[in-house]
Design an enzyme around this catalytic site. Structure first.
Site, short mmCIF file in Angstrom:
data_model
loop_
_atom_site.label_atom_id
_atom_site.label_comp_id
_atom_site.label_asym_id
_atom_site.label_seq_id
_atom_site.Cartn_x
_atom_site.Cartn_y
_atom_site.Cartn_z
N LYS A 129 -5.40 -66.64 -14.47
CA LYS A 129 -6.52 -66.75 -15.40
C LYS A 129 -7.50 -67.77 -14.84
O LYS A 129 -7.14 -68.64 -14.04
CB LYS A 129 -6.03 -67.21 -16.78
CG LYS A 129 -6.96 -66.81 -17.92
CD LYS A 129 -6.83 -65.34 -18.27
CE LYS A 129 -7.72 -64.96 -19.45
NZ LYS A 129 -7.54 -63.58 -19.88
N ASP A 169 -13.62 -61.80 -19.75
CA ASP A 169 -12.92 -62.39 -20.90
C ASP A 169 -14.03 -62.85 -21.85
O ASP A 169 -15.19 -62.43 -21.70
CB ASP A 169 -12.01 -63.55 -20.46
CG ASP A 169 -11.00 -63.97 -21.54
OD1 ASP A 169 -9.97 -63.31 -21.66
OD2 ASP A 169 -11.27 -64.95 -22.27
#
Length: 450
Positions: A129, A169
């Site tokens: 991430k 995201d």
């Protein structure tokens, strides 16, 4: 719920000391450990191989400066992150979050969750991430472009189609992905599937925009079906109004439900006649406006807007789909849902329920679809985009959607079977964590102490 296994209790204390000041990460690890207690008892070989100690420590953490120039000619500086958490079953895969709240603890929690989510998809993807504390809201296209180019100038040193494949995201949509992809291609002088969520004209996949919301409903429908229920004629409350919420609304409605609420960071709308989705899409997807504009734009006369977000969980519903952000449902909100007859909560956002809220779900025998399983449709379709890029193919919307539907069915099946195998039938949170963990753990054990 509290840990009982002394080995995991001691290891969690080590995690807390090493990651002090990162409550989101500690929360995520605690939840996984609680679900893995029966695995520790049944699989001592994984303890001996040090899998548990290794899986909570990222393989690599990258933090870097992101300088850029705003429209007034002033230099701005943000901080960039990429945490490459686990590559046991494939290249690192996970989104890039652009939001003022971003710091190492948020990225670490998201990367840790991504390990198990990606494992559940059945596709060969590891967990990672990244992101930045940059806020794209209110910025011009030029400012966003300059930030993205600066961000990618550093990040490109650490990613690649067979190493680490980022995606979008919160705050990172088609515009941002486009600018980042262009800069990567410019610096590396190569065209590759290094980012997913790309535009359809340059390697993106049909159905990627819809994937997380559609996948959430596919998983939830399987969970409902296994318990003698369905979306048909049910009232649904959905938080958020981004891609996940919008396409969860679309699919839930197609399944015969009535979605009555959506929200953004300022407040929520309630429409007892059912959300007028085209109006929401015009406001949020085209104009990038605020959800409160819905009340003046829809022809539905009973629609209302309320400032503040937490009240959305006071609305009477059968099914709740939290699709906004982490820890948005606390114990009080969960109690309100239960008191108003809500029997199922399925998570479109990452970790939107606090541990206390999850306790309330179980105490009230509510069906609970955890994020790492229920919202895995987005990363699953990103994996399908990677496959199309590698093969230089472009599948139809129907082909991708059918593959996504099949993957979400398999994810529910894996969660259900793992829960039953370890004596926790109906506990899909435990099933998701166990099923996701075991696949990665077996790979880590096979590859030795690395």
């Amino acid at each position: 719920m509290a840990l009982k296994n002394q080995y995991l209790i001691d290891l969690l204390e080590t995690v807390k000391k090493r990651n002090a000041g990162e409550p989101e990460f500690i929360q995520a690890v605690t939840e996984v450990f609680m679900c893995l207690e029966p695995v520790v008892e049944k699989r001592p070989d994984l303890v001996e191989a040090g899998v548990f100690e290794r899986i909570v420590e990222p393989e690599r953490q990258i933090i870097f400066r992101v300088p850029w120039v705003d429209d007034n000619g002033k230099v701005q500086v943000n901080r960039g992150f990429r945490i490459q958490f686990n590559s046991a079953i494939g290249p690192y895969k996970g989104g890039l979050r652009l939001h003022p709240s971003v710091y190492s603890g948020i990225i670490k929690f998201l990367g840790f969750e991504q390990i198990f989510k990606n494992s559940l998809t059945t596709l060969p993807m590891g967990g990672g991430k990244g992101g930045s504390d940059f806020d794209p809201k209110g910025k011009s296209d030029g400012e966003v472009m300059r930030f993205c180019q600066s961000f990618m100038t550093e990040l490109c040193k650490h990613i690649g189609p067979d190493c680490d494949v980022p995606a979008g995201d919160i705050g990172t949509g088609a515009r941002e992905i486009g600018y980042m992809f262009g800069q990567y291609k410019r610096i590396r002088n190569e065209w590759s599937g290094v980012l997913t969520g790309k535009g359809l004209t340059y390697g993106g996949s049909l159905a990627r925009t819809e994937a997380t919301g559609f996948g959430l409903c596919y998983f939830t429908e399987e969970m409902l079906k296994a318990n003698g229920k369905s979306f048909k004629d049910q009232t649904v409350v959905i938080s958020g109004s981004g891609n996940v919420a919008i396409y969860a609304t679309k699919k839930a409605t197609e399944f015969g439900a009535k979605v009555v609420a959506l929200s953004d960071s300022n407040g929520y709308i309630y429409d007892p006649d059912g959300i007028d989705l085209p109006v929401v899409q015009q406001i949020k997807e085209v104009e990038r406006g605020r959800i409160k504009e819905y009340v003046d734009r829809t022809s539905h006369k009973n629609a209302t807007y309320t400032e503040g977000c937490s009240g959305i969980w006071s609305i009477k519903c059968d099914i709740a789909l939290p699709c906004a952000t982490q820890n948005e449902i606390d114990a009080d909100s969960a109690k309100k849902l239960a008191a108003n007859g809500c029997y199922a909560v399925s998570e479109g956002a990452n970790m939107p329920s606090t541990p206390e809220a999850i306790d309330v779900y179980f105490e009230n025998k509510m069906l609970y679809g955890p994020a790492k399983a229920a919202n895995a449709g987005g990363v699953a379709t990103s994996g399908l985009e990677m496959s199309q890029n590698s093969e230089r193919l472009s599948w139809t919307f129907e082909e991708v959607d059918a593959k996504l539907h099949g993957i979400m069915k398999e994810i529910f099946k894996s969660c259900d079977e793992a829960a039953k195998e370890f004596g926790m039938e109906g506990n899909y949170m435990a099933g998701a964590n166990i099923a996701g963990f075991l696949k990665v753990a077996e790979a880590m054990k096979a590859q030795g102490c690395v």
